[in-house]
Design an enzyme around this catalytic site. Structure first.
Site, PDB file in Angstrom:
ATOM      1  N   GLY A 294     -14.622  -5.365 -41.143  1.00 36.97           N
ATOM      2  CA  GLY A 294     -15.956  -5.313 -41.729  1.00 36.97           C
ATOM      3  C   GLY A 294     -16.193  -3.959 -42.373  1.00 36.97           C
ATOM      4  N   SER A 295     -17.448  -3.560 -42.405  1.00 41.79           N
ATOM      5  CA  SER A 295     -17.794  -2.336 -43.127  1.00 41.79           C
ATOM      6  C   SER A 295     -17.447  -1.093 -42.306  1.00 41.79           C
ATOM      7  CB  SER A 295     -19.288  -2.334 -43.446  1.00 41.79           C
ATOM      8  OG  SER A 295     -20.025  -2.334 -42.240  1.00 41.79           O
TER       9      SER A 295
ATOM     10  N   GLU B  57     -10.354  -2.711 -39.512  1.00 43.05           N
ATOM     11  CA  GLU B  57      -9.938  -3.067 -40.881  1.00 43.05           C
ATOM     12  C   GLU B  57     -11.198  -2.976 -41.733  1.00 43.05           C
ATOM     13  OE1 GLU B  57      -6.864  -3.744 -41.782  1.00 43.05           O
ATOM     14  OE2 GLU B  57      -5.990  -3.836 -39.772  1.00 43.05           O
ATOM     15  N   LEU B  58     -11.332  -1.884 -42.468  1.00 36.50           N
ATOM     16  CA  LEU B  58     -12.622  -1.576 -43.113  1.00 36.50           C
ATOM     17  C   LEU B  58     -12.504  -1.613 -44.638  1.00 36.50           C
ATOM     18  CD1 LEU B  58     -13.494   1.311 -40.638  1.00 36.50           C
ATOM     19  CD2 LEU B  58     -13.960  -1.141 -40.400  1.00 36.50           C
TER      20      LEU B  58
ATOM     21  N   CYS C 218     -12.093  -6.330 -49.878  1.00 30.02           N
ATOM     22  CA  CYS C 218     -11.939  -4.914 -49.482  1.00 30.02           C
ATOM     23  C   CYS C 218     -10.957  -4.184 -50.386  1.00 30.02           C
ATOM     24  CB  CYS C 218     -11.509  -4.832 -48.028  1.00 30.02           C
ATOM     25  SG  CYS C 218     -10.159  -5.953 -47.663  1.00 30.02           S
TER      26      CYS C 218
ATOM     27  N   GLU D  43     -18.126   2.210 -51.488  1.00 29.50           N
ATOM     28  CA  GLU D  43     -17.522   0.905 -51.742  1.00 29.50           C
ATOM     29  C   GLU D  43     -18.519   0.039 -52.503  1.00 29.50           C
ATOM     30  OE1 GLU D  43     -16.969  -1.639 -48.304  1.00 29.50           O
ATOM     31  OE2 GLU D  43     -15.207  -2.532 -49.253  1.00 29.50           O
TER      32      GLU D  43
HETATM   33  P1  NAP Z   1     -20.357  -5.944 -41.781  1.00 30.87           P
HETATM   34  O1  NAP Z   1     -21.772  -5.957 -42.172  1.00 30.87           O
HETATM   35  O2  NAP Z   1     -19.778  -4.696 -41.233  1.00 30.87           O
HETATM   36  O3  NAP Z   1     -20.205  -7.134 -40.715  1.00 30.87           O
HETATM   37  C1  NAP Z   1     -18.944  -7.477 -40.186  1.00 30.87           C
HETATM   38  C2  NAP Z   1     -19.135  -8.186 -38.861  1.00 30.87           C
HETATM   39  O4  NAP Z   1     -19.678  -7.261 -37.921  1.00 30.87           O
HETATM   40  C3  NAP Z   1     -20.117  -9.348 -38.921  1.00 30.87           C
HETATM   41  O5  NAP Z   1     -19.691 -10.364 -38.037  1.00 30.87           O
HETATM   42  C4  NAP Z   1     -21.397  -8.716 -38.430  1.00 30.87           C
HETATM   43  O6  NAP Z   1     -22.310  -9.628 -37.882  1.00 30.87           O
HETATM   44  C5  NAP Z   1     -20.857  -7.800 -37.356  1.00 30.87           C
HETATM   45  N1  NAP Z   1     -21.716  -6.689 -36.987  1.00 30.87           N
HETATM   46  C6  NAP Z   1     -22.650  -6.059 -37.744  1.00 30.87           C
HETATM   47  N2  NAP Z   1     -23.208  -5.049 -37.035  1.00 30.87           N
HETATM   48  C7  NAP Z   1     -22.612  -5.048 -35.819  1.00 30.87           C
HETATM   49  C8  NAP Z   1     -22.756  -4.250 -34.656  1.00 30.87           C
HETATM   50  N3  NAP Z   1     -23.621  -3.245 -34.606  1.00 30.87           N
HETATM   51  N4  NAP Z   1     -21.995  -4.535 -33.576  1.00 30.87           N
HETATM   52  C9  NAP Z   1     -21.114  -5.542 -33.615  1.00 30.87           C
HETATM   53  N5  NAP Z   1     -20.918  -6.331 -34.697  1.00 30.87           N
HETATM   54  C10 NAP Z   1     -21.658  -6.093 -35.788  1.00 30.87           C
HETATM   55  O7  NAP Z   1     -19.417  -6.389 -43.001  1.00 30.87           O
HETATM   56  P2  NAP Z   1     -19.598  -7.593 -44.022  1.00 30.87           P
HETATM   57  O8  NAP Z   1     -20.688  -7.269 -44.979  1.00 30.87           O
HETATM   58  O9  NAP Z   1     -19.638  -8.895 -43.300  1.00 30.87           O
HETATM   59  O10 NAP Z   1     -18.180  -7.547 -44.765  1.00 30.87           O
HETATM   60  C11 NAP Z   1     -17.910  -6.699 -45.818  1.00 30.87           C
HETATM   61  C12 NAP Z   1     -17.141  -5.488 -45.362  1.00 30.87           C
HETATM   62  O11 NAP Z   1     -15.934  -5.878 -44.714  1.00 30.87           O
HETATM   63  C13 NAP Z   1     -16.704  -4.616 -46.540  1.00 30.87           C
HETATM   64  O12 NAP Z   1     -16.888  -3.273 -46.210  1.00 30.87           O
HETATM   65  C14 NAP Z   1     -15.238  -4.956 -46.689  1.00 30.87           C
HETATM   66  O13 NAP Z   1     -14.490  -3.947 -47.329  1.00 30.87           O
HETATM   67  C15 NAP Z   1     -14.838  -5.142 -45.269  1.00 30.87           C
HETATM   68  N6  NAP Z   1     -13.598  -5.907 -45.181  1.00 30.87           N
HETATM   69  C16 NAP Z   1     -12.437  -5.285 -44.797  1.00 30.87           C
HETATM   70  C17 NAP Z   1     -11.244  -6.010 -44.754  1.00 30.87           C
HETATM   71  C18 NAP Z   1      -9.947  -5.379 -44.327  1.00 30.87           C
HETATM   72  O14 NAP Z   1      -9.040  -6.122 -43.918  1.00 30.87           O
HETATM   73  N7  NAP Z   1      -9.792  -4.067 -44.389  1.00 30.87           N
HETATM   74  C19 NAP Z   1     -11.240  -7.336 -45.114  1.00 30.87           C
HETATM   75  C20 NAP Z   1     -12.440  -7.937 -45.502  1.00 30.87           C
HETATM   76  C21 NAP Z   1     -13.613  -7.220 -45.525  1.00 30.87           C
HETATM   77  P3  NAP Z   1     -23.502 -10.252 -38.784  1.00 30.87           P
HETATM   78  O15 NAP Z   1     -22.848 -11.054 -39.839  1.00 30.87           O
HETATM   79  O16 NAP Z   1     -24.233 -11.084 -37.786  1.00 30.87           O
HETATM   80  O17 NAP Z   1     -24.282  -9.103 -39.303  1.00 30.87           O
END
Ligand code: NAP
Length: 481
Positions: free
Chosen positions: A234-235, A254-255, A289, A383
């Site tokens: 995630g982020s 994996e961010l 990402c 990003e």
């Molecule tokens: P995100 O907002 O960070 O959310 C990712 C996951 O974390 C979701 O299931 C979210 O739940 C959960 N989450 C949020 N806050 C949390 C907390 N405080 N404690 C525990 N879990 C929490 O990311 P996103 O917007 O879904 O995805 C986009 C990001 O993912 C981008 O930054 C992208 O670059 C990154 N990404 C990285 C890769 C890699 O392999 N490096 C691959 C794909 C995506 P909710 O949905 O319920 O908020």
């Protein structure tokens, strides 16, 4: 585009080998047109506690399942994903607004991820270490084997809700670890369907639990010492926050990133390159990402590439994600579309030049190309995660490498040259997890080690490497007499 009326997808948490009933239902709406596409049973502290108990109880059965039996489960799951790929692709296209063509590719990749995890499970590694090279080790041998870490918690993002979930569940089965997974709230269905597929494929009850829940409910899992590894995709903001909280636990992150591609004078036909870069930058509205964000071009070919990129940007197939030819659909939310509009406005206020207009219809942001973006503007430094690319020129290859490294992130970089000396130089100097020669940074195949450095994360995915993260070495010292 006329959509067929299909039965509403209604799925609850999947816990201990069955569907959990009674959790309050929440609507998931299409980011494209706002129609309700799924109703999801959302878990709370009770469901998470039951899932954790189930996973803890499955620890021993999973660890004692022989590797060939784990591989069989994974192979069956791979075949089931192929058979149900239409349904899976539709679920993720509906919830993520992902263009259908890309959703189908994700379903194919998911089947391959399971098949690769099966291959990895079939090759458990152990090492015999002769300890006699040191006086105190005389007459003794060490047997080094890897053992499952125990209960894993997986957290996944909205953007690849099928294949990135597979990159958590498949290695967990291969490694012999039970897992509790929290999918992204916007795109939970593919993970729930995968949990049921793995159960039908023979995974022991409690081995795979998927609980959609609010992020702030996660404490019950994260604070429990039975959880030995948290694997998060995630982020950067959320990921590094988790790392801080879990300072005494294994964490893989994996961010995100702001990936760059370097275009050297020998790169090849510029219109072809521009079309390839446009796919890397704008497909799925740039919500990958490793989406191309920064295009770095040698000054001698900058004018030609600029013209070709303007053309490729303006003609990029954008619109209804259900239409076969579309590659750029909506952004995941109005808030994200607002954010990227404000970043483009910030950059232009500070001197950046729009090479194609900024246009928006609902959550669809038309692909945008800019140049002269200040290096401390959000569009360069953060990003974008949106259909936006920025163009910058350089004089020397060393300067290009400096520009790639001018980032707090380091996931992948693309280098478009065939010059072996330059490729070697890039390999030595670039602070990234992977360098893709002859292509865009957005290229990935599921069997490769994938992950970032700097703020892009820690640890690697790809089943072989994820299994390493999910296992730990244990040494048995044997005496000869
Ligand atoms: P995100 O907002 O960070 O959310 C990712 C996951 O974390 C979701 O299931 C979210 O739940 C959960 N989450 C949020 N806050 C949390 C907390 N405080 N404690 C525990 N879990 C929490 O990311 P996103 O917007 O879904 O995805 C986009 C990001 O993912 C981008 O930054 C992208 O670059 C990154 N990404 C990285 C890769 C890699 O392999 N490096 C691959 C794909 C995506 P909710 O949905 O319920 O908020």
């Amino acid at each position: 585009m006329v959509r067929n009326e299909v039965a509403m997808r209604e799925l609850g948490p999947f816990i201990a080998g069955s569907w959990w009933s009674g959790a309050p239902l929440r609507s998931v709406r299409s980011p494209y047109d706002g129609r309700e596409v799924s109703r999801i049973g959302v878990g709370g502290s009770r469901e998470l506690a039951v899932a954790l108990e189930a996973a803890a109880a499955a620890r021993e059965p999973m660890a004692s399942l022989p590797p060939h039996a784990r591989a069989t489960i994974l192979d069956r799951a791979s075949r089931a994903v192929t058979e149900r790929s239409g349904e899976l692709a539709e679920a993720l296209a509906d919830e993520a607004g992902k263009p259908l063509a890309l959703a189908r590719t994700e379903a194919e990749r998911c089947a391959e991820t399971f098949a690769e995890a099966a291959r990895v499970a079939r090759r458990p590694e152990a090492e015999l270490v002769d300890l006699g090279g040191f006086p105190s080790g005389e007459g003794r041998f060490g047997l080094l084997r890897r053992f499952p870490v125990g209960v894993v918690v997986g957290i996944t993002p909205f953007n690849f809700p099928l294949n990135l979930v597979a990159h958590k569940l498949a290695p967990a089965i291969a490694a012999g670890c039970p897992i509790v997974l929290k999918p992204a709230s916007q795109t939970p269905s593919p993970a729930l369907l995968l949990a049921a597929i793995l159960h039908d494929a023979g995974a022991p009850a409690g081995a795979v639990n998927v609980v959609p829940c609010a992020a702030n409910e996660m404490g019950i899992l994260l604070d429990d010492v039975r959880v030995r590894l948290v694997t998060f995709t995630g982020s950067a903001e959320v990921g590094w926050g988790l790392k801080r909280r879990l300072w005494d636990r294994r964490v893989t992150l994996e961010l995100g990133g702001n990936a760059a591609v370097v275009v050297e004078p020998d790169a090849g036909d510029l219109p072809t390159i521009a079309r390839r870069i446009a796919v890397g930058a704008f497909a799925y509205a740039g919500q990958s990402c490793i989406s191309v964000q920064r295009v770095l071009v040698h000054e001698s070919i900058a004018a030609g590439l600029r013209d070709a990129l303007v053309e490729a940007t303006a003609s990029f197939p954008t619109g209804d994600p259900a239409a076969a030819e579309i590659l750029c659909g909506p952004m995941i939310s109005a808030g994200d579309a607002d954010r990227i509009e404000s970043w483009v406005e910030e950059a232009t206020r500070r001197g950046a030049r729009l090479l194609t207009p900024l246009r928006r219809e609902g959550n669809i942001v038309r692909p945008v190309l800019l140049e002269d973006v200040p290096r401390d503007a959000s569009l360069w430094a953060d990003e974008a995660f949106a259909p936006v690319a920025i163009l910058a020129t350089y004089r020397s290859f060393e300067e290009a490498l400096d520009l790639v490294n001018d980032s707090r992130f380091g996931l992948q970089a693309g280098i478009l040259t065939a010059d072996v000396a330059k490729i070697q130089r890039a390999f030595e100097r670039l602070e990234v997890g992977g360098i893709i020669q002859g292509d865009i940074p957005s290229w990935r195949t599921d069997a490769m080690p994938y992950g970032g450095v700097k703020q892009s994360g820690i640890g690697r995915e790809g089943p072989r490497w994820a299994v390493e993260e999910m296992t730990e070495p244990r040494l048995l010292v044997l005496r000869r007499d």
